[in-house]
Design a protein around this motif. Structure first.
Motif, short mmCIF file in Angstrom:
data_model
loop_
_atom_site.label_atom_id
_atom_site.label_comp_id
_atom_site.label_asym_id
_atom_site.label_seq_id
_atom_site.Cartn_x
_atom_site.Cartn_y
_atom_site.Cartn_z
N SER A 1 -14.74 41.95 -27.73
CA SER A 1 -15.25 42.21 -26.37
C SER A 1 -14.39 43.31 -25.78
O SER A 1 -13.17 43.29 -25.91
CB SER A 1 -15.16 40.95 -25.50
N TYR B 1 -13.59 45.57 -22.27
CA TYR B 1 -13.73 45.61 -20.82
C TYR B 1 -13.09 46.89 -20.28
O TYR B 1 -11.87 46.93 -20.09
CB TYR B 1 -13.07 44.38 -20.19
N MET C 1 -22.54 40.33 -24.69
CA MET C 1 -21.17 40.22 -24.16
C MET C 1 -20.09 40.52 -25.19
O MET C 1 -18.92 40.65 -24.84
CB MET C 1 -20.93 38.82 -23.59
N SER C 2 -20.46 40.59 -26.47
CA SER C 2 -19.48 40.86 -27.51
C SER C 2 -20.18 41.42 -28.73
O SER C 2 -21.41 41.40 -28.82
CB SER C 2 -18.70 39.59 -27.89
#
Length: 103
Positions: free
Chosen positions: A6, A8, A38-39
């Motif tokens: 992931s 960010y 999300m990943s």
């Protein structure tokens, strides 16, 4: 092995450049890449996964501040294909073994 990644991007006006550079690096290393919402899950040989992760992180931080979380596992669910054929060598058929081919 498999790695769940992931990314960010922090304090960046646009998030996609950092995310895209990571995806590009993972694909360029020939890993199996499954992008999720999300990943991202990647599978491959240990050495190649670690090399790709290092390069991906270096290129992602070149876009600005990022947090990259990685979960590693050697319990990969990737399919493995196996094909083998028996043949005479130090043993001979039919006395020492039974010839077979499996795919």
């Amino acid at each position: 092995i498999s790695a769940q990644i992931s990314l960010y991007p922090l304090r960046q006006e646009h998030l996609s450049p950092a995310i895209e550079v990571v995806r590009t690096v993972l694909c360029a290393h020939g890993l199996q890449v499954e992008v999720g919402p999300m990943s991202t899950l990647v599978t491959g040989a240990v050495e190649e996964v670690f090399a790709a992760l290092q390069e991906a992180f270096v290129k992602a931080i070149a876009t600005g501040h990022v947090v990259m979380t990685i979960t590693l596992s050697n319990a990969s669910s990737a399919a493995i294909a196996l094909t083998f054929t028996t043949a005479d060598g130090t043993a001979t058929a039919p006395g020492d073994y039974t010839r077979t081919t499996v795919q």
